[in-house]
Design a protein around this motif. Sequence first.
Motif, PDB file in Angstrom:
ATOM      1  N   LEU A  39       0.825  -1.201   0.000  1.00 21.45           N
ATOM      2  CA  LEU A  39       0.000   0.000   0.000  1.00 21.45           C
ATOM      3  C   LEU A  39       0.864   1.257   0.000  1.00 21.45           C
ATOM      4  O   LEU A  39       0.588   2.223  -0.723  1.00 21.45           O
ATOM      5  N   ALA A  40       1.958   1.219   0.793  1.00 24.52           N
ATOM      6  CA  ALA A  40       2.829   2.383   0.879  1.00 24.52           C
ATOM      7  C   ALA A  40       3.482   2.671  -0.463  1.00 24.52           C
ATOM      8  O   ALA A  40       3.523   3.813  -0.927  1.00 24.52           O
ATOM      9  N   THR A 100       1.241   4.112  -2.923  1.00 29.07           N
ATOM     10  CA  THR A 100       0.879   5.489  -2.608  1.00 29.07           C
ATOM     11  C   THR A 100       2.029   6.444  -2.866  1.00 29.07           C
ATOM     12  O   THR A 100       1.828   7.581  -3.290  1.00 29.07           O
ATOM     13  N   ALA A 147      -1.774 -11.137  -7.745  1.00 29.17           N
ATOM     14  CA  ALA A 147      -2.442 -11.003  -6.454  1.00 29.17           C
ATOM     15  C   ALA A 147      -2.312  -9.579  -5.920  1.00 29.17           C
ATOM     16  O   ALA A 147      -3.264  -9.004  -5.404  1.00 29.17           O
ATOM     17  N   ALA A 156      -4.455  -6.425  -7.160  1.00 26.42           N
ATOM     18  CA  ALA A 156      -5.770  -6.134  -6.585  1.00 26.42           C
ATOM     19  C   ALA A 156      -5.716  -4.880  -5.715  1.00 26.42           C
ATOM     20  O   ALA A 156      -6.698  -4.154  -5.579  1.00 26.42           O
ATOM     21  N   LEU A 157      -4.526  -4.629  -5.139  1.00 30.89           N
ATOM     22  CA  LEU A 157      -4.395  -3.484  -4.230  1.00 30.89           C
ATOM     23  C   LEU A 157      -4.273  -2.164  -4.982  1.00 30.89           C
ATOM     24  O   LEU A 157      -4.354  -1.100  -4.377  1.00 30.89           O
ATOM     25  N   SER A 168      -6.322  -0.875  -6.596  1.00 31.99           N
ATOM     26  CA  SER A 168      -7.605  -0.188  -6.481  1.00 31.99           C
ATOM     27  C   SER A 168      -7.582   0.867  -5.375  1.00 31.99           C
ATOM     28  O   SER A 168      -8.365   1.804  -5.400  1.00 31.99           O
ATOM     29  N   PHE A 169      -6.648   0.724  -4.404  1.00 31.47           N
ATOM     30  CA  PHE A 169      -6.565   1.717  -3.331  1.00 31.47           C
ATOM     31  C   PHE A 169      -6.206   3.091  -3.887  1.00 31.47           C
ATOM     32  O   PHE A 169      -6.586   4.111  -3.331  1.00 31.47           O
ATOM     33  N   VAL A 170      -5.417   3.105  -4.959  1.00 29.70           N
ATOM     34  CA  VAL A 170      -5.007   4.381  -5.546  1.00 29.70           C
ATOM     35  C   VAL A 170      -5.744   4.601  -6.857  1.00 29.70           C
ATOM     36  O   VAL A 170      -5.241   5.271  -7.754  1.00 29.70           O
ATOM     37  N   GLY A 172      -9.550  -5.467  -8.302  1.00 32.38           N
ATOM     38  CA  GLY A 172      -9.721  -5.039  -6.920  1.00 32.38           C
ATOM     39  C   GLY A 172     -10.720  -3.893  -6.802  1.00 32.38           C
ATOM     40  O   GLY A 172     -11.349  -3.703  -5.768  1.00 32.38           O
ATOM     41  N   ILE A 197     -14.060  -4.891  -5.588  1.00 36.90           N
ATOM     42  CA  ILE A 197     -14.147  -5.094  -4.139  1.00 36.90           C
ATOM     43  C   ILE A 197     -14.221  -3.752  -3.431  1.00 36.90           C
ATOM     44  O   ILE A 197     -15.038  -3.555  -2.532  1.00 36.90           O
ATOM     45  N   ARG A 198     -13.345  -2.828  -3.834  1.00 39.18           N
ATOM     46  CA  ARG A 198     -13.312  -1.508  -3.189  1.00 39.18           C
ATOM     47  C   ARG A 198     -14.655  -0.801  -3.351  1.00 39.18           C
ATOM     48  O   ARG A 198     -15.146  -0.177  -2.416  1.00 39.18           O
ATOM     49  N   VAL A 234     -11.059 -12.112  -8.132  1.00 41.84           N
ATOM     50  CA  VAL A 234      -9.626 -11.889  -7.892  1.00 41.84           C
ATOM     51  C   VAL A 234      -8.944 -13.196  -7.506  1.00 41.84           C
ATOM     52  O   VAL A 234      -7.893 -13.556  -8.056  1.00 41.84           O
ATOM     53  N   PRO A 257      -5.229 -13.592  -3.070  1.00 41.56           N
ATOM     54  CA  PRO A 257      -4.806 -12.242  -2.691  1.00 41.56           C
ATOM     55  C   PRO A 257      -5.461 -11.804  -1.386  1.00 41.56           C
ATOM     56  O   PRO A 257      -6.592 -12.211  -1.076  1.00 41.56           O
ATOM     57  N   LEU A 284      -6.668  -8.962  -0.527  1.00 45.30           N
ATOM     58  CA  LEU A 284      -7.897  -8.194  -0.694  1.00 45.30           C
ATOM     59  C   LEU A 284      -9.087  -9.134  -0.911  1.00 45.30           C
ATOM     60  O   LEU A 284     -10.188  -8.896  -0.405  1.00 45.30           O
ATOM     61  N   ILE A 326      -1.177   6.081   5.961  1.00 47.20           N
ATOM     62  CA  ILE A 326      -0.775   6.077   4.556  1.00 47.20           C
ATOM     63  C   ILE A 326      -1.966   6.413   3.678  1.00 47.20           C
ATOM     64  O   ILE A 326      -1.904   7.280   2.794  1.00 47.20           O
ATOM     65  N   PHE A 348      -2.967   9.798   1.450  1.00 43.09           N
ATOM     66  CA  PHE A 348      -3.266   9.717   0.018  1.00 43.09           C
ATOM     67  C   PHE A 348      -4.557  10.449  -0.303  1.00 43.09           C
ATOM     68  O   PHE A 348      -4.641  11.202  -1.278  1.00 43.09           O
ATOM     69  N   THR A 353       4.759   4.964   6.441  1.00 39.02           N
ATOM     70  CA  THR A 353       5.606   3.963   5.799  1.00 39.02           C
ATOM     71  C   THR A 353       6.859   3.683   6.606  1.00 39.02           C
ATOM     72  O   THR A 353       7.202   2.520   6.864  1.00 39.02           O
TER      73      THR A 353
END
Lengths: 240, 228
Positions: free
Chosen positions: A75-76, A79, A160, A163-164, A166-168, A174, A177-178, A199, B78, B80, B181, B185, B198
């Motif tokens: 995630l970091a 971002t 895999a 999928a993340l 989607s956070f950004v 993903g 799901i979000r 996913v 995954p 998620l 984090i 954002f 982070t």
Amino acid sequence: MNPVQQAVVWLNDPLNWTNPGGILDRLGEHLSMSALAVLLGCLVAWPIGLWLGHSGRGGGLVLLVSNVTLAIPTLALLTILPLTFLGFGRPAVVVALAVFAVPPLLANAYTGVRQADPEARDAARGMGLSGGQVLRRVELPLAVPYLAAGFRTAAVQVVATAALASFVNGGGLGQIIRAGFGLDIAAGGGQIVAGGVLVAGLSLLVEGVLALVERAVTPRPLRRARRAANRRAADATAGA
Amino acid sequence: MSLHLSYRAAPGNPWFSWQYVRDNSDTILAALREHTWLTARAVLIAALVALPLAVAAYWFRSLAGPIVALTGVLYTVPSLALFAFLAPYLGIGAITVLTVVALYALLVIVRNALAGLNQVPPEVREAAEGMGYGRWGRLFRIELPLALPGILTGVRLATVSTVALVTVGVVVGRGGLGQLIFAGFQNNFYKAEIMTGTVLCVLLALVLDLILAGVGRLLTPWLRGRNS
């Protein structure tokens, strides 16, 4: 209606598949992002790994890279990279995913070359092959099963991890799901589960397909040797 | 909204800002505490479940295949997606995060513990048997101590990756430092907030890893002479 039934209903709605931002769109985004990331990872990691293995240096470096990337939250990275010169958008996401593809690719390329039979290497040297030729004609072919194993691990991990993205708002499956979590859990539960199924299904599918590819590129004698070694190891531990 | 005002107090959008850290120390410490607590509980639960599983796979060879295969398949899913499967049932909150991260830690620990147990030389096992140790005595007096380095490697790997994984918990509202984090954002890419989260994540992983390495040294005094 429980979430699983809701998910079935959601997946059965053809508009959820074909709409803009529907499943097919997201699937395309997911796969193209992952493919680019794995490609980028290979371009960076394989030459370095092969060369390090060939020269016999950098074992510590390989270990360090693997350990450090384990500690950095996906995630970091997803971002932070858009805030650098890469800018907000697809390139930053692809680079972030590629970072997670590097350790398995690098480690396997390194190990693949290191495990090459030293006698084969000496024989090639004796035949007058230069260092580069030894790497290209002897060590590289012998490392192919390892490269394939690393590729499989890296590709599955990237699919895999994608999928993340989607956070950004990076797209991909993903996002479904979000979007579901964005709704109330009672209203979005079905969509959340449906996205999870998609996913997870895609990851397992990629894993399965690449396992077959890995098998195909491992020469048959090596396959048998590995199985025999596995059996010996299993027998040795069957004392009780 | 007063928080937002202090965000803007630093000129520009620097990567690090002591002012941000000072002004929001409460939030940051709360996130750090939540992160540490979630990680510690997850790894502890995972270890408590994983060790009996590994021993079962070690004793009954017919179980080893399915356990290893199942952990492999689960590991492919995954994070998620796992959140997506569990959240509708376990709800939005710490329980869901804990379950997901503990599950991944479990897989890592089972694999390493099984590998460690399988490395016990057969001669050692036979010698123990000859000395009259029963199955349980052998397990606790001989096999587990010898497998300890492998088990500890698994726990360390699991801890470091759990620290990173907890951040994904923001999707159900409990991400510890991931909260910082993600909030950074959403808050117009507030860099100092993102970087603080982070860096603390990586530091936390490092500190926990060092602690576990120290514990490992204390638990395996017989290896110390050999390494140095």
